[in-house]
Design an enzyme around this catalytic site. Structure first.
Site, short mmCIF file in Angstrom:
data_model
loop_
_atom_site.label_atom_id
_atom_site.label_comp_id
_atom_site.label_asym_id
_atom_site.label_seq_id
_atom_site.Cartn_x
_atom_site.Cartn_y
_atom_site.Cartn_z
N ARG A 28 0.82 -1.20 0.00
CA ARG A 28 0.00 0.00 0.00
C ARG A 28 0.86 1.26 0.00
NH1 ARG A 28 -3.71 -0.11 4.89
NH2 ARG A 28 -5.27 -1.29 3.76
N LEU A 32 -0.36 2.62 -4.98
CA LEU A 32 -1.24 3.75 -5.24
C LEU A 32 -0.58 5.10 -5.01
CD1 LEU A 32 -4.54 2.17 -3.99
CD2 LEU A 32 -3.92 2.74 -6.33
N VAL A 53 -9.88 1.64 -4.14
CA VAL A 53 -9.27 0.31 -4.00
C VAL A 53 -8.22 0.28 -2.89
CG1 VAL A 53 -9.68 -0.20 -6.43
CG2 VAL A 53 -7.51 0.78 -5.76
N GLU A 54 -7.81 -0.93 -2.52
CA GLU A 54 -6.85 -1.18 -1.43
C GLU A 54 -7.29 -0.50 -0.14
OE1 GLU A 54 -2.70 -0.68 -2.09
OE2 GLU A 54 -2.66 -1.94 -3.86
N GLY A 55 -8.58 -0.61 0.13
CA GLY A 55 -9.13 0.03 1.32
C GLY A 55 -9.73 1.37 0.95
#
Length: 834
Positions: A378, A382, A500-502
């Protein structure tokens, strides 16, 4: 004398709190104070005995650890157990995943800035730099957002082949398995550069190198699994995806309903132990083209085949696409970002135990595995891709605003345009600093889960601001789609990173402070562990943490008050820091102290309910986040060699972060459920109010000037972007015209007197008339042939920038359909059935 004597004890107590003195110092100081009072006849013997009983004796109990443990800590432990929020096993795994780093220093209330400044600046090896300059440049040339979204609906085939051949899909895989074994910073640099060109390219490279089978295998796989899969993944023979998200468990991924039941089944002609797994997954990037599927499911063992535990927990398996029962669905279409993404399902698919990542030993450990790997991934994926989008926007928009004239002035010279340009430049400086510092932490062996959440949330949010501001500046140019539009696809795709990714809402409200307050705090996690452990063995650890926590709170109360009364004037700035920014280090330290105090008071007064008060935890998380952003900006300025010309960007970014932190603190105090506590904190830490203003207009104007001209500061801001060339893509016309424009301005300045004397009119705003103007100017001897050639070249390229694309009335739908029919096989009913 009595007044002086009383003031002395109060001042001494304040000093001991400020330095965090141990209990023994308090006992000695109080004993001396009483003795002085007695010797000076300020109190009598009876009063001295009473004071000793009230003050010295309790402090003596605290100082004598065995006595304190037996009389105080043993009784307080059940009270503390009832106050602290309860944690499930999945919450505990998420909180304990990864490591703490500079975030813990910020939470301590007294960060040592010298430690941060001594952290090595991120750098590339010669091999990594060559890969960035050559292979990454070539992959950018082979792909574009327009071709990917309008022609291929994917990364073009040539680009896919090149990415596999050159090892883009195996950047994190060690060389012994055939990978590139790049550093986290090199990985970040590659993703960033690809994102300044084509989102499909960056995502297609990003996913195999972040949270996916390769990383899970590296950390947890068996040797057999590593030897089989990692070389294939490095070569691109296998394309991986990882299936985690369930339709009914999005942000709450730990509650996935996908289920695997332990059983005996047949695999390759033998009866083996495994799972009968049913799953429904969606939003799975690369799933439509994946050859190997990473799958997370909750494992159950009702018959006790693996032990005496029925619910084994989340488990991760690696399953070939052609394994019986695996279904790869059709594609999702995420906002014209045409990277491969889609669903996958399976019903009662038998998965042998050998397909579990790490084998039998890792059954049930999937959630911790995922949290550990996400803590690293993470921080790269991103943030890097969104910094790339930010650089794409700033490069294109600043060039456009420099050459595009309205009312006979470049639009970049209008104050109304300078404001969004300043935001774009300031935010880009800040988010690139965050990206660099986060990658540096990974390269030092850290897995900073809280920092990675901060980077993901705040970089994507600021990238959204940058792109939105860019669209406002370029106006109609930005909303007309076509190959000449450099920004529209980024504008469409920005919400994907937010999601995305949380999802960002959950990341801010639940993770940054919820995880940070427990993990980064010097005592809370130990208290939670030992308070729940009723054994005598845990009592000693509880005792140390409890009284360490008490000292921590009183120390921060004293520090907050001292800093408030003195304006932080006596806070020591780091020895080796830029003197121009000394005040900012002091402001950040004062803010760190206030955060530590606010966090402790919130946990003490709100207890377990703090978990549910997401508006408060979100704002407290914002303070921690802004402190990390401030740290990143300060560190970047030092790493870059303190370039004076960058100070407008630094000043704007710092003031913006401080202002946001101040708003967050004010939001907490204004909405605090216990108004008495809020008033106490405000009086203690901010008795004269919060004075953290927004960036001023003059700083913004200097940034706009930096962006509208070619200079070292702008080049540093846009470093490691893909810069287009005319032979590759006509959007390079903006950069060509931008490079020529200073010569046009120089001609205009030189002819200012001639224009005033009306020998020739001013340069026309309409580029179509500029050639005619140049012809007249040359005929009058006002410019020479070389200058006329420059004007002609500028007109050619600037006109390409100003114009927008147009298409046939039906957008070529009929021609496209005919071409598709000619080159495609139209299936018969029998074909469709088969």
């Amino acid at each position: 004398m009595i007044a002086i004597w009383i003031i002395a004890v109060l001042a001494g107590a304040f000093a001991l709190c400020f330095v965090g003195a141990p209990a023994g110092f308090w006992v000695a100081a109080l004993a001396v104070w009483i003795a002085v009072g007695l010797a000076a006849h300020l109190i009598g013997a009876a009063a001295a005995i009473v004071l000793a009983a009230l003050l010295v004796l309790p402090m003596l109990v605290v100082a004598i650890v065995p006595l304190r443990r037996a009389l105080v800590s043993r009784r307080l432990r059940p009270v503390f157990r009832s106050i602290m929020p309860k944690m499930s096993a999945t919450e505990s795994a998420a909180i304990e995943a990864g490591t703490v780093w500079w975030d813990a220093a910020l939470f301590s209330g007294r960060p040592d800035w010298n430690v941060l400044l001594k952290t090595p600046a991120p750098s590339l090896t010669a091999e990594e730099q060559s890969f960035l300059d050559n292979e990454t440049e070539q992959l950018c040339d082979l792909s574009s957002d327009w071709d990917s979204t309008s022609l291929w609906q994917d990364l073009p085939p040539d680009a896919w082949a090149f990415a596999k051949e050159k090892g883009f899909l195996g950047m994190i895989i060690p060389r012994r398995y055939g990978g590139l074994e790049f550093s986290a910073y090199a990985h970040s640099q590659v993703i960033q550069k690809l994102s300044t060109r084509c989102s499909a390219a960056s995502v297609s490279v990003m996913v195999p190198n972040s949270l996916g089978p390769a990383e899970l295998l590296l950390h947890y796989g068996t040797e057999q699994q590593k030897n089989h899969y990692l070389p294939r993944l490095a070569r691109g023979d296998d394309i991986p995806c990882f299936a985690l998200t369930n339709p009914y468990a999005g942000s709450d991924a730990a509650s996935i309903t996908d289920r695997g039941v332990v059983c005996v089944g047949e695999f390759q002609g033998q009866q083996v132990l495994g799972f009968r797994v049913t799953w429904r997954k969606r939003y799975i990037t690369l799933a439509p083209i994946a050859t190997v599927l990473g799958l997370a499911f909750r494992a159950h063992d009702p018959d006790g085949l693996l032990g005496d535990k029925a619910d084994l927990g989340i488990t991760c398996a690696l399953i070939p696409r052609d394994h019986p029962g695996v279904v790869i669905g059709r594609r999702h279409w995420p906002l014209n970002a045409v990277f491969q993404n889609g669903p996958t399902t399976g019903d009662d698919v038998f998965v042998p135990l050998d397909m579990v990542i790490g084998g039998r030993a890792q059954v049930g450990n999937g959630w911790r595995m995922l949290m550990e790997c996400l803590a690293a991934g993470r921080a790269i994926s991103l943030p890097s891709s969104n910094v790339g989008m930010g650089k794409l926007a700033v490069r294109g928009v600043s060039a456009y605003s420099a050459i595009r004239r309205q009312f006979n002035l470049p639009v970049a010279q209008f104050e109304a345009v300078q404001e969004p340009l300043a935001r774009m430049g300031g935010h880009l400086y800040a988010i690139d600093a965050v990206r660099r510092l986060s990658a540096s932490a990974l390269d030092q062996g850290e897995k900073p889960s809280v920092i990675s959440a901060i980077a993901k949330y705040h970089v994507t949010e600021r990238a959204r601001i940058i792109v939105n501001d860019g669209m406002d500046v370029i106006g109609g140019k930005g909303i007309c789609m076509g190959p000449g539009n450099f920004l529209a696809r980024a504008y469409q795709q920005i919400p994907i990173a937010i999601t995305v990714e949380g999802a960002n809402i959950m990341t801010r409200a639940l993770i940054i402070f919820g995880q940070g307050a427990i993990r980064c705090h010097p005592f809370v996690l130990t208290l939670m562990r030992t308070a729940s452990d009723r054994s005598d063995g845990a009592l000693a650890a509880f005792d140390r943490a409890l009284f360490g926590h008490f000292g921590f709170v009183f120390r921060n109360m004293a520090r907050a008050l001292m800093f408030a009364l003195t304006g932080g004037l006596f806070i020591a700035a780091p020895r080796d820091a830029a003197p121009q920014l000394s005040a900012d280090y002091r402001r950040a330290t004062r803010l760190s102290t206030a955060l530590a105090l606010l966090a402790d008071i919130s946990m003490a007064t709100l207890g377990g309910s703090l978990k549910r008060r997401e508006a408060i935890t979100g704002r407290l998380g914002d303070v921690l986040s802004q402190l990390f952003i401030i740290s990143s900006i300060l560190k970047r300025f030092e790493d870059d060699g303190r370039p004076e010309e960058d100070l407008p960007l630094v000043r704007w970014a710092l003031d913006d972060a401080f202002h946001r932190a101040g708003e967050a603190v004010e939001g907490v105090l204004s909405n605090y459920p216990n108004r008495l506590v809020a008033g106490f904190v405000r009086a203690l830490a901010f008795p004269f109010g919060l004075h953290l203003p927004k960036p001023d207009d003059s700083t913004g104007a200097r940034i706009a000037t930096l962006l509208r001209t070619d200079n070292p500061s702008r080049r540093r801001l846009l470093a490691d972007s893909w810069f287009p060339r005319m032979e590759v893509d006509r959007i390079a016309a903006g950069d060509v015209a931008f490079a020529l424009y200073p010569q046009i301005e120089a001609i205009e300045r030189r002819l200012k007197g001639e224009i005033a004397a009306k020998r020739i009119e001013r340069l026309p705003q309409d580029l179509g008339r500029l050639d005619g103007w140049a012809e007249r100017a040359e005929a009058l001897g006002l410019i020479d042939a070389a200058e006329r050639a420059v004007i002609a070249q500028f007109v050619t390229h600037a006109d390409m920038v100003v114009q927008v694309d147009d298409f046939p009335a039906d957008f070529g739908a009929a021609d496209n359909a005919r071409a598709l029919m000619e080159r495609s096989h139209v299936p018969s009913v029998q074909d469709a059935a088969e």
